[in-house]
Scaffold this motif. Structure first.
Motif, short mmCIF file in Angstrom:
data_model
loop_
_atom_site.label_atom_id
_atom_site.label_comp_id
_atom_site.label_asym_id
_atom_site.label_seq_id
_atom_site.Cartn_x
_atom_site.Cartn_y
_atom_site.Cartn_z
N PHE A 5 -4.35 -3.59 -2.54
CA PHE A 5 -3.19 -4.01 -2.23
C PHE A 5 -2.48 -2.49 -3.49
O PHE A 5 -3.67 -2.61 -4.53
N ASP A 6 -2.21 -1.50 -4.38
CA ASP A 6 -1.47 -0.68 -4.65
C ASP A 6 -0.74 -1.66 -6.01
O ASP A 6 -0.17 -1.56 -7.10
N LEU A 7 0.59 -2.03 -5.09
CA LEU A 7 1.23 -3.06 -5.74
C LEU A 7 1.63 -4.65 -5.56
O LEU A 7 1.06 -4.70 -3.85
N VAL A 8 1.37 -5.31 -6.14
CA VAL A 8 1.85 -6.78 -5.97
C VAL A 8 2.81 -7.39 -6.53
O VAL A 8 3.18 -7.03 -7.46
N LEU A 9 3.82 -8.30 -5.85
CA LEU A 9 4.65 -8.76 -6.46
C LEU A 9 5.83 -9.98 -5.79
O LEU A 9 4.80 -10.84 -4.77
N THR A 10 6.47 -10.54 -5.88
CA THR A 10 6.94 -11.46 -5.65
C THR A 10 8.76 -11.75 -5.50
O THR A 10 9.31 -11.15 -6.60
N LEU A 11 8.73 -12.19 -4.38
CA LEU A 11 10.38 -12.36 -4.26
C LEU A 11 10.81 -13.52 -4.18
O LEU A 11 10.38 -14.55 -3.72
N GLY A 12 11.80 -14.34 -4.65
CA GLY A 12 12.36 -15.18 -4.49
C GLY A 12 14.10 -15.17 -3.94
O GLY A 12 14.72 -14.25 -4.86
N ASN A 67 0.92 -1.21 0.03
CA ASN A 67 0.22 -0.40 0.31
C ASN A 67 0.97 1.40 -0.04
O ASN A 67 1.65 1.47 0.73
N LEU A 68 0.71 2.22 -0.79
CA LEU A 68 0.95 3.04 -1.05
C LEU A 68 1.01 4.77 -0.79
O LEU A 68 -0.32 4.59 -0.51
N GLY A 69 1.55 5.60 -0.39
CA GLY A 69 0.89 6.84 -0.32
C GLY A 69 2.10 7.89 -1.77
O GLY A 69 3.29 7.92 -1.35
#
Length: 301
Positions: free
Chosen positions: A249-256, A221-223
């Protein structure tokens, strides 16, 4: 030492799954013989596969979504239902408030609604939360940016895409034999498809095979403006996927990564960004489906 080399090789192959052993050796700073041996070991183990993925727009898939599913009781039947549908390209059991997450790629919002209605109708499904992708910022799983309007493919291009979907590192000599062209002509066609963003060939980590490589999903969630956050994420090692979304959410991501310690380090860096107001994470516990290839319908000219 080999784990660190494997991590660097996977990152390099996610950028270019057809890079030669000499190119990979230069990128990771290791001897060519060591690189060749480690890549072959990763492929033979099944922990990593190399596959081509056509641009979703080339496949007619214009509606993409991230779906979180809460289940009452065992999730086996819901997993089976999600894996059975062509709409899903990714299905995983996760930790946190939801039990499963999936990525759906379909031809229209109406088709997406139908897929979600089918999911909600499963007896054990308690709740479904959907994030619509407005655009994909970065991804190791698909070509970047919108498909160029002047990109056109013929039956030979489609046949090459289908072959590379099965084996992304198939040699130009073998590809040429399969389509009845010269290796140089095939090399030019594949280069054009990749250069035009119609095709991306990359490593896919098979996390459902006990590879031991942890992965984390996250919602931000961003401002204010998101440009600094997306630029940071796109340049961060281990960030495999970032999409702007409409929803909670404003962005969704995957981290590996190769360790949970490194994943924690990245999430701490993300939380330190001024624009980040909230970060929600979930661990991928078991991946049941990760198949980004999909047949291309041939239409008569």
């Amino acid at each position: 030492m080999s784990e660190d080399l494997d991590a660097r090789l996977i990152a390099a192959l996610q950028q270019d799954g057809r890079a030669s052993y000499s190119e990979l050796a230069a990128r990771v700073g290791a001897p060519r013989t060591a690189v060749s041996a480690r890549v072959q070991a990763l492929l033979d183990s099944g922990a990593v596969g190399i596959a081509a993925v056509a641009h979703p727009q080339l496949l007619g898939l214009t509606s993409l979504a991230h779906v979180s599913v809460a289940v009452s009781g065992p999730a086996d039947d819901v997993v089976d239902a999600l894996c059975a549908t062509d709409a899903s390209v990714f299905v995983s059991a996760v930790s946190g408030a939801y039990d499963l997450v999936a990525e759906l790629r379909v031809a229209s919002d109406r088709e997406l609604y139908g897929a979600l209605a089918h999911l909600r109708a499963q007896p054990r499904v308690r709740a479904v939360n959907t994030l619509l992708y407005t655009d994909v910022v970065t991804s190791v799983f698909m070509p970047q940016g919108p498909l160029r309007s002047d990109v056109h493919v013929n039956d030979t291009d489609l046949r090459l895409i289908e072959l590379l979907e099965r084996d992304g590192r198939m040699s130009f000599v073998e590809l040429a034999r399969r389509v009845g062209m010269s290796p140089s002509a095939v090399r030019a066609r594949v280069s054009r498809l990749v250069g035009n963003r119609a095709l991306h060939v990359a490593a896919v980590v098979r996390r459902g095979t006990g590879s031991g490589r942890p992965a984390l999903g996250a919602g931000l969630n961003l401002g204010g403006d998101d440009e600094r956050v997306t630029a940071f994420l796109a340049a961060s090692p281990g960030v495999e996927f970032v999409a702007r979304t409409v929803g909670r959410f404003d962005l969704v991501l995957t981290l590996g990564s190769d360790s949970t310690t490194r994943l924690h380090h990245v999430t701490e860096q993300i939380k330190a960004l001024d624009e980040v107001r909230g970060l929600t994470t979930w661990a991928h516990l078991e991946v049941f489906k990760e198949h980004y290839s999909r047949g291309i319908a041939r239409t008569s000219a």
